[in-house]
Design a protein around this motif. Structure first.
Motif, PDB file in Angstrom:
ATOM      1  N   MET A   1       1.019  -1.516   0.220  1.00  0.00           N
ATOM      2  CA  MET A   1      -0.050  -0.278   0.026  1.00  0.00           C
ATOM      3  C   MET A   1       0.679   1.451  -0.066  1.00  0.00           C
ATOM      4  O   MET A   1       0.664   2.439  -0.792  1.00  0.00           O
ATOM      5  N   LYS A   2       2.056   1.044   0.749  1.00  0.00           N
ATOM      6  CA  LYS A   2       2.753   2.497   0.814  1.00  0.00           C
ATOM      7  C   LYS A   2       3.661   2.553  -0.671  1.00  0.00           C
ATOM      8  O   LYS A   2       3.628   4.310  -1.233  1.00  0.00           O
ATOM      9  N   PHE A   3       3.660   1.523  -1.501  1.00  0.00           N
ATOM     10  CA  PHE A   3       3.859   1.306  -2.907  1.00  0.00           C
ATOM     11  C   PHE A   3       3.586   2.467  -3.660  1.00  0.00           C
ATOM     12  O   PHE A   3       3.533   2.884  -4.473  1.00  0.00           O
ATOM     13  N   ILE A   4       1.889   2.003  -3.164  1.00  0.00           N
ATOM     14  CA  ILE A   4       1.309   2.948  -4.537  1.00  0.00           C
ATOM     15  C   ILE A   4       0.761   4.141  -4.183  1.00  0.00           C
ATOM     16  O   ILE A   4       1.454   4.821  -4.544  1.00  0.00           O
ATOM     17  N   ARG A   5       1.056   4.576  -2.366  1.00  0.00           N
ATOM     18  CA  ARG A   5       1.028   6.083  -2.736  1.00  0.00           C
ATOM     19  C   ARG A   5       2.496   6.193  -2.795  1.00  0.00           C
ATOM     20  O   ARG A   5       2.194   7.417  -3.228  1.00  0.00           O
ATOM     21  N   ASP A   6       3.309   5.871  -2.832  1.00  0.00           N
ATOM     22  CA  ASP A   6       4.690   6.304  -3.343  1.00  0.00           C
ATOM     23  C   ASP A   6       4.361   6.276  -4.537  1.00  0.00           C
ATOM     24  O   ASP A   6       4.964   8.238  -5.323  1.00  0.00           O
ATOM     25  N   LEU A   7       3.849   5.721  -5.441  1.00  0.00           N
ATOM     26  CA  LEU A   7       3.849   6.107  -7.216  1.00  0.00           C
ATOM     27  C   LEU A   7       2.635   6.997  -6.941  1.00  0.00           C
ATOM     28  O   LEU A   7       3.262   8.326  -8.366  1.00  0.00           O
ATOM     29  N   LEU A   8       2.184   7.149  -6.211  1.00  0.00           N
ATOM     30  CA  LEU A   8       1.378   8.836  -6.776  1.00  0.00           C
ATOM     31  C   LEU A   8       1.162  10.059  -6.651  1.00  0.00           C
ATOM     32  O   LEU A   8       0.883  11.061  -6.474  1.00  0.00           O
ATOM     33  N   LEU A  10       4.554  10.595  -6.008  1.00  0.00           N
ATOM     34  CA  LEU A  10       5.194  10.835  -7.539  1.00  0.00           C
ATOM     35  C   LEU A  10       5.336  10.936  -8.554  1.00  0.00           C
ATOM     36  O   LEU A  10       5.198  12.270  -9.741  1.00  0.00           O
ATOM     37  N   ALA A  11       3.661  10.638  -9.035  1.00  0.00           N
ATOM     38  CA  ALA A  11       2.900  11.222 -10.846  1.00  0.00           C
ATOM     39  C   ALA A  11       2.956  12.706 -10.169  1.00  0.00           C
ATOM     40  O   ALA A  11       2.525  13.316 -10.777  1.00  0.00           O
ATOM     41  N   SER A  12       1.781  12.510  -9.370  1.00  0.00           N
ATOM     42  CA  SER A  12       1.584  13.860  -9.141  1.00  0.00           C
ATOM     43  C   SER A  12       2.537  15.413  -8.714  1.00  0.00           C
ATOM     44  O   SER A  12       2.944  16.405  -9.249  1.00  0.00           O
ATOM     45  N   LEU A  15       3.692  15.771 -12.414  1.00  0.00           N
ATOM     46  CA  LEU A  15       3.228  16.240 -13.036  1.00  0.00           C
ATOM     47  C   LEU A  15       2.769  17.956 -13.322  1.00  0.00           C
ATOM     48  O   LEU A  15       3.083  18.692 -14.221  1.00  0.00           O
ATOM     49  N   SER A  16       2.707  17.748 -12.134  1.00  0.00           N
ATOM     50  CA  SER A  16       2.718  19.409 -11.291  1.00  0.00           C
ATOM     51  C   SER A  16       4.067  20.118 -11.325  1.00  0.00           C
ATOM     52  O   SER A  16       4.053  21.646 -12.336  1.00  0.00           O
ATOM     53  N   ALA A  17       5.105  19.760 -11.589  1.00  0.00           N
ATOM     54  CA  ALA A  17       6.836  19.970 -12.141  1.00  0.00           C
ATOM     55  C   ALA A  17       6.498  20.204 -14.065  1.00  0.00           C
ATOM     56  O   ALA A  17       6.932  21.710 -14.105  1.00  0.00           O
ATOM     57  N   LEU A  18       5.441  19.379 -14.302  1.00  0.00           N
ATOM     58  CA  LEU A  18       5.441  19.578 -15.973  1.00  0.00           C
ATOM     59  C   LEU A  18       4.963  20.696 -15.841  1.00  0.00           C
ATOM     60  O   LEU A  18       4.724  21.229 -17.208  1.00  0.00           O
ATOM     61  N   TYR A  19       3.276  20.860 -15.366  1.00  0.00           N
ATOM     62  CA  TYR A  19       2.507  22.002 -15.882  1.00  0.00           C
ATOM     63  C   TYR A  19       3.278  23.053 -15.098  1.00  0.00           C
ATOM     64  O   TYR A  19       3.100  24.130 -16.290  1.00  0.00           O
ATOM     65  N   LEU A  20       3.648  23.272 -14.742  1.00  0.00           N
ATOM     66  CA  LEU A  20       4.797  24.746 -14.303  1.00  0.00           C
ATOM     67  C   LEU A  20       5.770  25.024 -15.117  1.00  0.00           C
ATOM     68  O   LEU A  20       6.067  26.256 -15.068  1.00  0.00           O
ATOM     69  N   LEU A  21       6.460  23.730 -15.669  1.00  0.00           N
ATOM     70  CA  LEU A  21       7.638  24.482 -16.850  1.00  0.00           C
ATOM     71  C   LEU A  21       7.209  24.684 -17.770  1.00  0.00           C
ATOM     72  O   LEU A  21       7.229  25.158 -18.664  1.00  0.00           O
ATOM     73  N   CYS A  53       4.373  17.235  -2.318  1.00  0.00           N
ATOM     74  CA  CYS A  53       5.475  15.796  -2.793  1.00  0.00           C
ATOM     75  C   CYS A  53       6.756  15.972  -2.166  1.00  0.00           C
ATOM     76  O   CYS A  53       7.023  14.455  -2.023  1.00  0.00           O
ATOM     77  N   LEU A  54       7.325  17.251  -2.670  1.00  0.00           N
ATOM     78  CA  LEU A  54       8.837  17.066  -2.224  1.00  0.00           C
ATOM     79  C   LEU A  54       8.814  16.686  -0.080  1.00  0.00           C
ATOM     80  O   LEU A  54       9.888  15.916  -0.576  1.00  0.00           O
ATOM     81  N   ALA A  55       7.696  17.672  -0.013  1.00  0.00           N
ATOM     82  CA  ALA A  55       8.186  17.512   1.767  1.00  0.00           C
ATOM     83  C   ALA A  55       8.010  15.876   1.952  1.00  0.00           C
ATOM     84  O   ALA A  55       8.297  15.289   2.871  1.00  0.00           O
ATOM     85  N   TYR A  56       6.752  14.725   0.955  1.00  0.00           N
ATOM     86  CA  TYR A  56       6.617  13.828   1.074  1.00  0.00           C
ATOM     87  C   TYR A  56       8.036  12.881   1.284  1.00  0.00           C
ATOM     88  O   TYR A  56       8.254  11.956   2.899  1.00  0.00           O
ATOM     89  N   PHE A  57       8.510  13.511   0.270  1.00  0.00           N
ATOM     90  CA  PHE A  57       9.731  12.535  -0.085  1.00  0.00           C
ATOM     91  C   PHE A  57      10.849  12.960   1.214  1.00  0.00           C
ATOM     92  O   PHE A  57      12.322  12.642   0.957  1.00  0.00           O
TER      93      PHE A  57
END
Length: 85
Positions: A1-8, A10-12, A15-21, A53-57
Motif C-alpha cells: 500500500m505504501k508503494f502505491i501511495r509513493d507512486l501516486l 511521485l506522479a502528481s 505532473l505539477s512540475a511539468l505543468y509549471l515548466l 510532494c517534495l515534503a512527502y519525500f
C-alpha cells in the motif's frame, strides 16, 4: 500500500512540475492567465502540490519561509497532570 501511495505522490509531483515548466507554451491551461486574480490560481495550486510532494519525500522547502530565530526556538514544554482521583 505504501508503494502505491509513493507512486501516486511521485506522479502528481512530476505532473505539477511539468505543468509549471509550461511545456505546452500556455495552450493547455486550466485557467487562462489573462483573467484577473483567478488567472494564476492554477499555477499556485501546482506549486503547492509540488512543495507538498517534495515534503512527502523528505525535501522540506518550507524552512525558507520561516524567520531566522524561529527555527532555533525550542518547543515549549508541557506537563500532563492527572487530576482524576
Amino acid at each position: 500500500m505504501k508503494f502505491i501511495r509513493d507512486l501516486l505522490v511521485l506522479a502528481s509531483g512530476i505532473l505539477s512540475a511539468l505543468y509549471l515548466l509550461n511545456i505546452s507554451f500556455g495552450v493547455a491551461e486550466f485557467i487562462p492567465d489573462n483573467i484577473p486574480i483567478f488567472g494564476n490560481l492554477d499555477e499556485a495550486a501546482a506549486t503547492a502540490l509540488l512543495i507538498n510532494c517534495l515534503a512527502y519525500f523528505g525535501i522540506d522547502l518550507g524552512h525558507f519561509l520561516r524567520r531566522k530565530g524561529e527555527a532555533a526556538k525550542p518547543e515549549p514544554k508541557t506537563h500532563d497532570i492527572d487530576v482524576s482521583k
